[in-house]
Structure formats: structure tokens, C-alpha cells
Design an enzyme around this catalytic site. Structure first.
Site, PDB file in Angstrom:
ATOM      1  NE  ARG A  74      -2.406  -0.606   3.451  1.00 31.35           N
ATOM      2  CZ  ARG A  74      -2.480   0.351   4.592  1.00 31.35           C
ATOM      3  NH1 ARG A  74      -3.965   0.703   4.275  1.00 31.35           N
ATOM      4  NH2 ARG A  74      -1.971   0.402   5.646  1.00 31.35           N
ATOM      5  CB  SER A 138       5.571  -6.293   8.049  1.00 32.88           C
ATOM      6  OG  SER A 138       4.999  -5.013   7.834  1.00 32.88           O
ATOM      7  CG  ASP A 192       3.462  -5.188  10.630  1.00 33.59           C
ATOM      8  OD1 ASP A 192       4.716  -5.669  11.261  1.00 33.59           O
ATOM      9  OD2 ASP A 192       2.871  -6.155  10.101  1.00 33.59           O
TER      10      ASP A 192
HETATM   11  C1  BGC Z   1       7.413 -10.735  10.591  1.00 34.74           C
HETATM   12  C2  BGC Z   1       7.117  -9.541  11.417  1.00 34.74           C
HETATM   13  C3  BGC Z   1       5.767  -8.959  11.148  1.00 34.74           C
HETATM   14  C4  BGC Z   1       4.705 -10.027  11.040  1.00 34.74           C
HETATM   15  C5  BGC Z   1       3.357  -9.399  10.778  1.00 34.74           C
HETATM   16  C6  BGC Z   1       6.038 -11.792  10.733  1.00 34.74           C
HETATM   17  O1  BGC Z   1       6.077 -12.844   9.733  1.00 34.74           O
HETATM   18  O2  BGC Z   1       8.599 -11.599  11.156  1.00 34.74           O
HETATM   19  O3  BGC Z   1       8.268  -8.775  11.277  1.00 34.74           O
HETATM   20  O4  BGC Z   1       5.560  -7.948  12.137  1.00 34.74           O
HETATM   21  O5  BGC Z   1       5.111 -10.922  10.390  1.00 34.74           O
HETATM   22  O6  BGC Z   1       3.357  -8.740   9.485  1.00 34.74           O
END
Ligand code: BGC
Length: 450
Positions: A74, A138, A192
Site C-alpha cells: 500500500r 514487516s 508493522d
Molecule cells: C514478521 C514480522 C511482522 C509479522 C506481521 C512476521 O512474519 O517476521 O516482522 O511484524 O510477520 O506482519
């Protein structure tokens, strides 16, 4: 339902059910891992300093944000009014193709830069007026400043080459330059969960946790800086948000289905909590149980639907639709006996309930880490489709909180924070550009008089 089927389901329930004493035991282990992670010692919780604290609410201006980490990317332009209101001025969502996720890193970052370019065109935005960008990425990234960090390892099925170990902001900046977007200043890099916490606490100062329950799962919370023993950087504030990376927590009781799923996953041995909780995996766990029931002759005299014979054929979305009574044709429910349907729905319930109870346990661990006896109120900002869309999921989490804490559970409020990860990136960009200007003014005193 036949007696054998009932017995089988009862055994499955025993394998998956998490009691309140189980939860308390997990919380203790969680605390131990949190402590080790903060001290920079071997731990399944990475406890990553984010180089940012919670916002004050007076951050102001227009900022760009990229939010990447699930099935879509996004791009947003966000206006912060300086009084706790963050308003998206424009937003576009683009699906991330399998080729972009699994090809070369250059291709992946070119896709991101291409999405920014498409966003400018789509909304007819005069690009140069929006220069400061916050990047929500993320995945587990070890940050070295608010605007730099190296990817430790991919999760959630991403595997673009030559990105692990690299600074993802540098890769983004190079891709933006290749697209003629070199004027964009990537001032902040966040997870995130950090974005979700920042977005909610922009106008709610009680909020002290951001959680994602979607394709992946994870959480962030503000930590007192003197408790982050491994942190060596500047200490301008009292607190810093920590990205826990709780998906990696590996001190949970696992069963044969968890082991089977892990062994054939793209990252065996890693993200053990995530594999029991997040949307990417619940369908597959349920499928593995159903395959066992078929093998034991407990269900299906009729033809076995395709969906149960393909790994990852059954998705969490199917589970969620079935739980809403929107029985999907793909599940073969139209030709199935009522008892088979009931047995399958019970499997879905068991698997999703464990997910919600583990998620609530992990939240409880973090809350008691911050406030041992739950003396204060806590608002937990949560984003992700599992929490938002799965019927009964948030209620199951609340039941678990009540099982653990009794009446004190009322002090913990679970609140949906839709799209917080993107808005949080914009707010963090505001914080970062503000401190950047401040340090510039400190270095160039004549600027103060302008
Ligand atoms: C990642 C995290 C992320 C989470 C939610 C996980 O697979 O390692 O960094 O915050 O997913 O998106």
C-alpha cells in the site's frame, strides 16, 4: 456423529487446547526470553530496538508511506493535523505478484518503486511536494538507526534473492533513483507492529502495544531505555519501542501436526509461534488433521474434495467463511453428510481457538512485563485479517484473558486499528524529519534565525 469420530476430535482438542495454567507457564518462559533478547543474548525473541518512541500527538504535516509485508503493498499520502488526527489523503493498494516475492531483490525493489510511481500518477499528485517517506517493512530487520536496517531473514513465504543481510532502505533508495524518484527522502523504517502502536498512540496515550494478527503475527511495545541493555545508540528519550518478533518464540508445546507443518515449510525450525497462530498456517494445520481423519476412515464416503489433498489448498479464509456459515462450494460441503460437516467445522474451531488463546497469552506476557500486577489500563492496538474478520476470534482472545486474569482482564482492551501500519509510517516519518531538522539546526546555528 460416530463414537470413533467423537473420540478422535476429543483427542485433537486435548492436543490443541491451552489451559490457563499452560498460559501462565508460557508467560514465564516468554519473560525469560524477553530478558535475554533485551540483553543481546541467545533468545527466540529478537527484541529489536526501533529507534523511535511513541508520538506526542503534535506531529504535523504531509507525509508519504509505503506499507509492505503481506499480500499487498500500500502506498499512502497522509496528513497529520498536529492534534492527534491522521487523515489519508490518498491511498492505493497493489497485489504483490509471486514473481516479485520470489525473484531477485532488484526486481522486488523495482516493483516497490514502480508502485510509488503508479500511485503518483493515479492520484495526480505533484510528486515533489511530498518528499519525506516512512517505510513499513514487516519482516525481522535489525535496525542501526531510525532510517536503516538489515533484513535478518524472510518470513511469510517471501524469498527475493540478495536481500537478506542487506540494508533495505539502501535497496529502496537505489530503486527509487532508478525510477527517477531520487528526490524522495526515506526518513523512517519501521515494522508493522511499531506502526500500529504509533498510529493508535498518536491520539490515545494509554495505548502501549501494537499487534498484528494477519498473514504473520508479531507485536511491539514501549520499553524503558535503561532496560534495553544491548542498546548502544543515543538516549534522547526515556522509552523506545521494541519490535518483539514474537513469531519466533519457540517455547510452546507442539504436537505432531505442528511438527509436520514445520518440517515441510520453507523455513523449518523458525517462526514456531507464527506457525501455530497466523493466517498463513491455520488452514494447513486444519488440513493435516482432516487428512488424518480421512486416512482413518472417519469421514468422507463421498469423493474427497481437491482442497484437502493439496498442501496449503485449504486456507484460513476457507475456515473463516465456513465459521460464518458461508459454506464454500470448494469445501465440498454441498455433497457432504451433516456429520462430516460437523466434524470438519469442529476441527476448524479447535485450530482457530488455539490460535486466539496463544495470541492472548503472548499479549498477557507483554502486559505483565510492563505492569506486573496490572495496576493500569492497557489499550492493545491490533490489525490483521485474522483479528478483524475471523468470526469469534477476538471473543476467544477475551475469554483467554479472563481465564488468565479474572476481573483484571477488564483493564486490557483489545482494539482494532485498521491500516495502522501505513499511518504509523507517516507519523514516524514526521518524528524522524523533525529530529533531523533539529540536529541540522544544532549543527548550523544560523538556521535558527531564519
Ligand atoms: C514478521 C514480522 C511482522 C509479522 C506481521 C512476521 O512474519 O517476521 O516482522 O511484524 O510477520 O506482519
Amino acid at each position: 456423529m460416530e463414537k470413533e469420530t467423537l473420540n478422535f476430535l476429543e483427542d485433537i482438542n486435548g492436543l490443541f487446547y491451552l489451559t490457563a495454567p499452560d498460559a501462565r507457564d508460557i508467560m514465564l518462559r516468554f519473560h525469560k526470553e524477553m530478558g535475554l533478547g533485551l540483553a543481546g543474548k541467545e533468545s527466540s525473541l529478537k527484541m529489536i530496538p526501533s529507534f523511535v518512541g511513541r508520538p506526542r500527538g503534535n506531529e504535523k504535516g504531509n507525509f508519504l508511506a509505503i506499507d509492505l509485508g503481506g499480500t499487498n503493498i500500500r502506498i499512502l499520502a497522509v496528513r497529520l493535523d498536529g492534534e492527534g488526527r491522521a487523515e489519508p489523503l490518498a491511498m492505493s493498494r497493489y497485489p504483490i505478484s509471486h514473481e516479485a516475492m520470489t525473484g531477485t531483490g532488484v526486481r522486488f525493489f523495482d516493483f516497490i518503486a514502480g508502485s510509488v510511481e503508479a500511485f503518483f500518477k493515479e492520484h495526480n499528485i505533484e510528486a515533489k511536494r511530498l518528499q519525506n517517506l516512512g517505510f513499513t517493512f514487516s519482516f525481522p530487520v535489525v535496525q542501526s538507526s531510525i532510517a536503516s536496517g538489515r533484513l535478518i531473514s524472510w518470513t511469510k513465504g517471501f524469498s527475493a534473492s540478495d536481500v537478506e543481510g542487506e540494508d533495505v532502505v539502501e535497496l529502496l533508495v537505489r530503486a527509487l533513483k532508478r525510477r527517477g524518484l531520487g528526490f524522495i527522502d526515506v526518513v523512517a523504517l519501521i515494522n508493522d507492529t511499531v506502526g500500529t502502536l504509533v498510529a493508535k498512540s498518536y491520539n490515545d496515550h494509554i495505548c502501549d502495544m501494537g499487534v498484528i494478527l494477519g498473514t504473520g503475527t508479531n507485536a511491539a511495545y514501549p520499553e524503558k531505555i535503561e532496560r534495553i541493555a544491548k542498546y548502544q545508540g543515543p538516549r534522547h528519550q526515556d522509552e523506545m519501542i521494541i519490535n518483539i518478533e514474537w513469531g519466533g518464540f519457540n517455547k510452546l508445546r507442539r504436537n505432531i501436526y505442528d511438527e509436520t507443518l514445520d518440517a515441510s515449510s520453507f523455513n523449518p525450525g523458525e517462526q514456531r509461534l507464527e506457525k501455530m497462530v497466523s493466517g498463513m498456517y491455520l488452514g494447513e494445520i486444519a488440513r493435516l488433521i482432516i487428512v488424518d481423519m480421512i486416512k482413518e476412515g472417519l469421514i468422507f464416503n463421498s469423493p474427497i474434495p481437491e482442497i484437502f489433498s493439496q498442501p496449503y489448498g485449504l486456507t484460513t479464509e476457507h475456515l473463516s467463511l465456513a465459521a460464518q456459515g458461508q459454506i464454500s462450494h470448494e469445501l465440498g460441503f454441498t455433497h457432504m453428510s451433516q456429520t462430516d460437516k460437523d466434524a470438519i467445522l469442529e476441527v476448524f474451531r479447535i485450530v482457530s481457538n488455539r490460535s486466539a488463546r496463544i495470541a492472548a497469552t503472548a499479549i498477557s506476557a507483554v502486559v505483565t512485563w510492563m505492569d506486573k500486577k496490572i495496576e493500569s489500563n492497557h489499550v492493545i492496538a491490533i490489525d490483521g485479517t485474522l483479528f478483524e474478520k475471523y468470526p469469534g476470534y477476538s471473543q476467544n482472545m477475551e475469554t483467554m484473558l479472563a481465564d488468565i486474569f479474572g476481573d483484571s482482564a477488564q483493564k486490557i482492551r483489545l482494539e482494532k486499528e485498521k491500516d495502522g501500519s501505513g499511518i504509523g509510517a507517516a507519523i514516524t516519518a514526521a518524528i524522524a524529519s523533525y529530529s533531523k531538522n533539529k540536529s541540522l539546526i544544532a549543527r548550523l546555528p544560523w538556521l535558527r534565525h531564519r
